[in-house]
Design a protein around this motif. Sequence first.
Motif, short mmCIF file in Angstrom:
data_model
loop_
_atom_site.label_atom_id
_atom_site.label_comp_id
_atom_site.label_asym_id
_atom_site.label_seq_id
_atom_site.Cartn_x
_atom_site.Cartn_y
_atom_site.Cartn_z
N MET A 430 0.82 -1.23 -0.27
CA MET A 430 0.08 -0.04 -0.04
C MET A 430 1.05 1.11 -0.11
O MET A 430 0.35 2.25 -0.68
CB MET A 430 -0.70 -0.17 1.07
N THR A 431 2.10 1.32 0.11
CA THR A 431 2.76 2.63 0.90
C THR A 431 3.73 2.76 -0.43
O THR A 431 3.54 3.59 -1.19
CB THR A 431 3.90 2.57 1.72
N MET A 432 4.17 1.17 -1.10
CA MET A 432 4.56 1.12 -1.92
C MET A 432 3.92 1.64 -3.76
O MET A 432 4.16 3.30 -4.25
CB MET A 432 5.49 -0.02 -2.64
N GLN A 433 2.24 1.67 -2.85
CA GLN A 433 1.48 2.41 -3.95
C GLN A 433 1.92 4.33 -4.27
O GLN A 433 1.60 4.66 -5.45
CB GLN A 433 0.14 1.48 -3.77
N VAL A 434 1.26 4.30 -3.20
CA VAL A 434 1.13 5.77 -3.28
C VAL A 434 2.88 6.41 -3.75
O VAL A 434 2.30 7.21 -4.42
CB VAL A 434 1.50 6.29 -1.77
N MET A 435 3.92 5.74 -3.33
CA MET A 435 4.93 5.52 -3.85
C MET A 435 4.92 6.17 -5.93
O MET A 435 5.36 7.42 -6.16
CB MET A 435 6.64 5.42 -3.59
N GLN A 436 4.44 5.12 -5.84
CA GLN A 436 4.41 4.85 -7.29
C GLN A 436 3.43 6.12 -8.30
O GLN A 436 3.70 6.12 -8.94
CB GLN A 436 3.39 3.20 -7.81
N GLY A 437 2.01 6.43 -7.30
CA GLY A 437 1.45 7.35 -7.41
C GLY A 437 2.54 8.74 -7.61
O GLY A 437 2.04 9.95 -8.13
N ILE A 438 2.90 8.91 -6.43
CA ILE A 438 3.70 10.26 -6.65
C ILE A 438 4.75 10.35 -7.65
O ILE A 438 4.53 11.42 -8.27
CB ILE A 438 4.32 10.53 -5.43
N LYS A 439 5.33 9.18 -8.14
CA LYS A 439 6.00 9.01 -9.06
C LYS A 439 5.05 9.19 -10.75
O LYS A 439 5.38 10.00 -11.65
CB LYS A 439 6.70 7.49 -9.92
N ASP A 440 4.00 8.32 -10.68
CA ASP A 440 3.13 8.95 -12.45
C ASP A 440 2.88 10.02 -11.95
O ASP A 440 2.78 10.90 -12.92
CB ASP A 440 1.97 7.70 -11.36
N THR A 441 2.70 10.85 -11.01
CA THR A 441 1.65 12.55 -10.97
C THR A 441 2.95 13.04 -11.84
O THR A 441 3.09 14.05 -12.58
CB THR A 441 1.75 12.62 -9.91
#
Lengths: 463, 463
Positions: A430-441
Amino acid sequence: ALSTFRSICGEDGVSLATAVREQHGKDESVHRCRPPDVVVFPRCVEEVSALAKVCHDNRLPMIPFGTGTGLEGGVGAVKGGVCFSLRKMNQILDFHQEDFDVTVEPGVTRKALNAYLRDTGLWFPVDPGADASLCGMAASSASGTNAVRYGTMRENVINLEVVLADGTIIHTAGKGRRPRKTSAGYNLTNLFVGSEGTLGIITKATLRLYGIPEATVSAVCSFPSVQAAVNSTVQILQAGVAIARIEFLDDVMINACNMFSSLSYPVTPTLFLEFHGSEQSLAEQVNTTEEITQANGGSDFQWARDAETRKRLWKARHDAWYAAQALRPGCKAYSTDVCVPISQLPQIIVETKTDLIENKLTGPIAGHVGDGNFHCLMVVDPNDPEELRRVHLFSERLARRALAMNGTCTGEHGVGLGKRALLYEEMGSMTMQVMQGIKDTLDPNNLMNPGKVLLPREPQSEK
Amino acid sequence: ALSTFRSICGEDGVSLATAVREQHGKDESVHRCRPPDVVVFPRCVEEVSALAKVCHDNRLPMIPFGTGTGLEGGVGAVKGGVCFSLRKMNQILDFHQEDFDVTVEPGVTRKALNAYLRDTGLWFPVDPGADASLCGMAASSASGTNAVRYGTMRENVINLEVVLADGTIIHTAGKGRRPRKTSAGYNLTNLFVGSEGTLGIITKATLRLYGIPEATVSAVCSFPSVQAAVNSTVQILQAGVAIARIEFLDDVMINACNMFSSLSYPVTPTLFLEFHGSEQSLAEQVNTTEEITQANGGSDFQWARDAETRKRLWKARHDAWYAAQALRPGCKAYSTDVCVPISQLPQIIVETKTDLIENKLTGPIAGHVGDGNFHCLMVVDPNDPEELRRVHLFSERLARRALAMNGTCTGEHGVGLGKRALLYEEMGSMTMQVMQGIKDTLDPNNLMNPGKVLLPREPQSEK
């Protein structure tokens, strides 16, 4: 795009990668050398921005490059693309003596900055060992021996100028801002510190400076066990001694240093210490420390005040890297890097030493013990794939041991290529999804240093 | 959704907002009271998560609530919705004495934590004045009087448990992790620190602790000018005095304190100082400080070591807020909050005092001068809309003055409602787009404390 690059930063500002393969091969023994297709040498942020726009329009990967002193393969061009070598941007800007701050371009190394500051009474203390670029240190959240007193890059970066994937220039704390503290909006400065080039290219860093201590005292002390050295560390910190450095070397490391530098330290766990302060306060700090170490069975306590004797006393610690390599001529050194709560240090170090012996690996231990951070300096034959594999597996076991003790797989070297899978174990999906979301943004086309920190999504989509 | 809320956290875990209007009205004088539609009192993170899922499915705004001691309208329910009062989650968890860390739930205040730690030799130093919830302090990136020595919440939060808008539970540094330093992945901990409830609900914070100093000395010194007080501050920091607190009070503030507490301090710019350390080092710190203040024309230097005398000496500073209010009985106090590079303090304070006089406003000044952070304690008649308007305009001018000097519109109170437009001026539109992008990624439906920190997009889309 080559001719556009040349029109932006000049004929000599673009180089085919074969010519600079050398500088990408530093960590070859563990991370395979992956040269970029081309290297550009921009001279100012506007050129970085213009180059990034071209890369963005052509969907070319961008790899920021400072001094190449990182240890986790962060500058390898795993998908080819354009290396942004920032060494031509080497100005020290906006030094404010009364405000204890300075702004530097990415070509400025920490030694260059401290040489510049020499007569001002101020210095920048973060010291990862290598003479790294300060913006690169920001990108990799570097720290080193005196983080226990002065903090890491996280605590010492006030503002960053960053070029995003599409060429947009931002200032993480607003252009020109340099308050010592702020609670204005999201902390973008510390989002880019430690982002390892995957969110943008750092083109300026505003840093916090400190008064040069009036005096410095160094000390060395030997211990009967790792536990005794760590107990001393905890008690020194609890006693409020403002210790500037507290470095641990294990018996193997001490032995290597004795041989390399013709020294005769007892071959036992050893602490190297440094105190900064006024003459008077130093005497007190040294006394308190000696009392604590004695109570924990420490012996051979030596201390030194003048620069020459201090240098001699700390020589073992300073030469540790070379002493480790000298254990096996022709081999290369590779440093692991985990960090655990201090109380867990004795157990993890004892377990790790057993692991090294069982697997016939050479890995003397040196650590920033005040932070719970330590390294095994693995000395490995780069031409022996079987040994490389054993080192790799050992390094993973070590990281998992740190994770099982509520620690981290990297205290200061970063994730780069080698620790991506471990990062997912450390953070959880779940935490990695947040990191990935920030990268994607920030980098929707995955052009900024692709393949680093985050795992490619396709094969891990169910993780 | 009400019955679902009751099924999650019990009959007495849900309250219609009229019953708790009181607790949302604290900053009424400046930010209009905006009660939520309903208040829920979850007892554990699973309940917070379940409640958030319901809110998410029903597109109900969520407003986290700790102690309501924030100063920028952060808990107002500008779009109605559900207030998450976290006071029932008040456990202190996982105290690790040797590792200098502890984990707390959001109902734990800083005083409660320090009472718990009293006999352990450790303490948590961040002190914003109010007895605020520690998770709330993390959410608003709080600091206060001793940030100059111990840092702000940014430097002292190791890990956070956060419930995201859709009910997902994450741990910003990975579950249970508590290394003193790390360079593993993006620094999500410091993204949530200071996010003011707009990115998620903080349900646990792992904090860094410090050894209780062996001894404490307090001191007070009067100065002929603001410049002299600030010069002394810079020189004290440069001399490496590890000052724990260095607080500035202007002449108006001192006068108010004299009247309120029957004291007789010279009515001039004054520094209140505190030193932490060993008995011996304190004597030296005090000597160095007295030398520096004397060289800058400081006078009436008094210092005290025992608790009783220290308390008396610092009484003026401790009672400043009440002393300011007492200047105009029946009026309310509202605190501005800017932070500039230290060298700019004399100019901004002198200009601000002129502005106050010209606009017939009462606003004694108190500041954390070692950080360049200061407050005007505006005393204003809440029933006089014209005066409220003048205070508002003054506050904006003050913030713009700080911005013009490379400072920030908020050093420690946060953005909340009142400083959103100023935040855009401070950061610039490109940086704000990055903040907005992060908000959109983590909270695509704008349910987390909507209307705070970021301006609504529609009217500002061209900004």
